[in-house]
Design a protein around this motif. Structure first.
Motif, mmCIF file in Angstrom:
data_model
loop_
_atom_site.group_PDB
_atom_site.id
_atom_site.type_symbol
_atom_site.label_atom_id
_atom_site.label_comp_id
_atom_site.label_asym_id
_atom_site.label_seq_id
_atom_site.Cartn_x
_atom_site.Cartn_y
_atom_site.Cartn_z
ATOM 1 N N LYS A 33 0.613 -1.262 0.149
ATOM 2 C CA LYS A 33 -0.057 -0.009 -0.221
ATOM 3 C C LYS A 33 1.102 1.348 -0.144
ATOM 4 N N ASN A 34 0.295 2.603 -0.524
ATOM 5 C CA ASN A 34 1.037 3.853 -0.318
ATOM 6 C C ASN A 34 1.504 3.528 1.297
ATOM 7 N N LYS A 35 0.884 3.327 2.392
ATOM 8 C CA LYS A 35 1.085 3.575 3.448
ATOM 9 C C LYS A 35 2.000 2.435 3.895
ATOM 10 N N ASN A 36 3.143 3.235 4.367
ATOM 11 C CA ASN A 36 4.231 1.774 4.560
ATOM 12 C C ASN A 36 3.730 1.285 5.803
ATOM 13 N N ASP A 37 2.866 0.617 6.219
ATOM 14 C CA ASP A 37 2.367 -0.620 7.278
ATOM 15 C C ASP A 37 3.320 -1.583 7.354
ATOM 16 N N ASN A 38 4.668 -2.002 6.881
ATOM 17 C CA ASN A 38 5.629 -3.746 7.454
ATOM 18 C C ASN A 38 6.609 -2.792 6.632
ATOM 19 N N SER A 39 7.329 -1.212 7.308
ATOM 20 C CA SER A 39 9.044 -1.547 6.722
ATOM 21 C C SER A 39 9.357 -3.051 6.754
ATOM 22 N N GLU A 40 9.445 -3.966 7.639
ATOM 23 C CA GLU A 40 10.366 -5.268 7.172
ATOM 24 C C GLU A 40 9.987 -5.993 5.889
ATOM 25 N N LEU A 41 9.161 -6.029 5.813
ATOM 26 C CA LEU A 41 8.268 -6.654 4.688
ATOM 27 C C LEU A 41 8.843 -6.327 3.082
ATOM 28 N N LEU A 42 8.994 -4.835 2.931
ATOM 29 C CA LEU A 42 9.028 -4.007 2.152
ATOM 30 C C LEU A 42 10.954 -3.931 2.172
ATOM 31 N N MET A 43 10.927 -3.695 2.806
ATOM 32 C CA MET A 43 12.274 -3.761 2.830
ATOM 33 C C MET A 43 13.631 -5.667 2.128
ATOM 34 N N GLU A 44 12.421 -6.818 2.915
ATOM 35 C CA GLU A 44 12.800 -8.102 2.177
ATOM 36 C C GLU A 44 12.404 -7.894 0.748
ATOM 37 N N ALA A 45 11.692 -7.338 0.488
ATOM 38 C CA ALA A 45 10.916 -7.044 -0.919
ATOM 39 C C ALA A 45 12.269 -5.969 -1.675
ATOM 40 N N ALA A 46 12.741 -5.328 -1.779
ATOM 41 C CA ALA A 46 13.649 -4.276 -2.096
ATOM 42 C C ALA A 46 14.693 -4.831 -1.744
ATOM 43 N N THR A 47 15.108 -5.530 -1.159
ATOM 44 C CA THR A 47 17.009 -6.412 -1.274
ATOM 45 C C THR A 47 16.493 -7.251 -1.933
ATOM 46 N N TRP A 48 15.625 -8.394 -2.542
ATOM 47 C CA TRP A 48 15.384 -9.373 -2.984
ATOM 48 C C TRP A 48 15.937 -9.154 -4.629
ATOM 49 N N TRP A 49 14.937 -7.597 -5.042
ATOM 50 C CA TRP A 49 14.542 -6.604 -5.997
ATOM 51 C C TRP A 49 15.821 -6.281 -6.654
ATOM 52 N N ILE A 50 16.590 -5.567 -5.419
ATOM 53 C CA ILE A 50 17.840 -4.387 -6.226
ATOM 54 C C ILE A 50 19.082 -5.759 -5.862
ATOM 55 N N LYS A 51 19.102 -5.790 -4.987
ATOM 56 C CA LYS A 51 21.069 -6.535 -4.364
ATOM 57 C C LYS A 51 20.587 -7.831 -4.909
ATOM 58 N N THR A 52 19.384 -8.547 -4.522
ATOM 59 C CA THR A 52 20.436 -10.411 -4.936
ATOM 60 C C THR A 52 19.912 -10.388 -6.664
ATOM 61 N N HIS A 53 18.798 -10.042 -6.765
ATOM 62 C CA HIS A 53 18.483 -10.341 -8.388
ATOM 63 C C HIS A 53 18.987 -8.861 -9.635
#
Length: 71
Positions: A33-53
């Protein structure tokens, strides 16, 4: 990757593909959502998307779905 994130990515990709076709693009922000209500999950997705792949900002939803399903 947490099961909840994996399920959310597949769900969002399926919806976007169904609505706009196999060539629709997504960014990792599409899974939140546009609201950052789960920063841990957002960072996991960002790390997977940007750093891992090392994916571009927008990628084909079908490509993302296939990557996640292989996890």
């Amino acid at each position: 990757m947490q099961k909840v994130l994996k399920e959310k990515i597949i769900e969002v990709c399926d919806k976007k593909i169904a609505a706009k076709g196999a060539h629709v693009g997504v960014s990792f922000y599409a899974f939140f959502k546009n609201k950052n209500d789960n920063s841990e999950l957002l960072m996991e997705a960002a790390t997977w998307w940007i750093k891992t792949h090392k994916l571009d900002h927008f990628e084909k939803a079908l490509k993302i779905k296939n990557l996640v399903e292989k996890l």
